[in-house]
Design a protein around this motif. Sequence first.
Motif, PDB file in Angstrom:
ATOM      1  N   ASP A  41       1.909  10.034  -6.346  1.00 49.52           N
ATOM      2  CA  ASP A  41       2.497  11.362  -6.348  1.00 49.52           C
ATOM      3  C   ASP A  41       1.539  12.341  -5.695  1.00 49.52           C
ATOM      4  O   ASP A  41       0.317  12.121  -5.666  1.00 49.52           O
ATOM      5  N   ASP A  53       5.941  17.584   0.519  1.00 47.80           N
ATOM      6  CA  ASP A  53       6.787  16.396   0.537  1.00 47.80           C
ATOM      7  C   ASP A  53       7.532  16.343   1.874  1.00 47.80           C
ATOM      8  O   ASP A  53       7.190  17.066   2.814  1.00 47.80           O
ATOM      9  N   GLU A  55       4.006  13.522   0.778  1.00 48.05           N
ATOM     10  CA  GLU A  55       4.656  12.569  -0.118  1.00 48.05           C
ATOM     11  C   GLU A  55       6.036  12.223   0.422  1.00 48.05           C
ATOM     12  O   GLU A  55       6.848  13.113   0.692  1.00 48.05           O
ATOM     13  N   ARG A  65       6.098   7.355  -2.989  1.00 45.64           N
ATOM     14  CA  ARG A  65       6.684   7.299  -4.338  1.00 45.64           C
ATOM     15  C   ARG A  65       7.013   5.864  -4.734  1.00 45.64           C
ATOM     16  O   ARG A  65       6.958   5.513  -5.915  1.00 45.64           O
ATOM     17  N   GLY A  95       7.117  22.363  -0.518  1.00 46.80           N
ATOM     18  CA  GLY A  95       7.877  21.260  -1.098  1.00 46.80           C
ATOM     19  C   GLY A  95       8.574  21.671  -2.376  1.00 46.80           C
ATOM     20  O   GLY A  95       9.001  22.823  -2.531  1.00 46.80           O
TER      21      GLY A  95
END
Length: 260
Positions: free
Chosen positions: A185, A137, A162, A180, A205
């Motif tokens: 996801d 992420d 992400e 998101r 993440g």
Amino acid sequence: MSLLTVTGVRALTPRMTRVTFTGDGLADLGTWPDQQLKLLFPKQGGSAHVSDATDTGTWYQAYLALPEETRPWMRSFTVRALADGVLTVDFVLHGDHGPAARWAATAKPGDVLGRFGPSRDYARPLGTAELLVFAGDETALPAIGSLLEVLPAHQRFLAFVEVADPAEEQDLPGVRWVHRSAGEDLVSAVSAVEVPASVWVWLGGEASTVRLLRRHFVSLGVSREDIEFAGYWRRALTQDDAPTEDDLAEARERIAALTE
């Protein structure tokens, strides 16, 4: 332990700020991708400084010996860049939910933080497989960025990051952005891709997401020793909270991967 002084602050995206620092010892540090360090954020009325060691212990024991009301908050970060004695760290801004984000939201030149690391003891080589896969992420963006920059020109790779929405994308060629805001996801995006038998994986993440992705690749037959993974943060918990059973299991898995 050393002190860092802010020399520059600029917004990369609405939710990420880049801060540059100078400080003693930075010019003497080597450079490698995915460098890890600890940053110490002073509390009100306190200092970012911690002595290197006590008479009987390590810097961490000296840190724990400080009164809790003035003991600086300590958080782990990945170096985005380190060159010519200038350290670059990218901070995710996620509101007033932690000392690092609060500090970064108002950081300015002249501000001072404490630093432990980075240490080459934790440097890990890149894989040499046919395909390298990177997934994480926004908290993993600094590490993924530094890793992609050192890949040989011929190396095949897939990179998934992400983020909240398209405004959070950065200029990293080859990255597949997972939004998101669009209901996407990371686990679904990565799991939908077929990979060859020869693959090396880097994951970073949110801890539970990292665990799910690691299990996915293990189920595909990827050797555990070919999966680098790190849970940078935990939902509803901070680094000040006690480790959960899942955290302990992850730590055991990481130790096992290093000793296999």
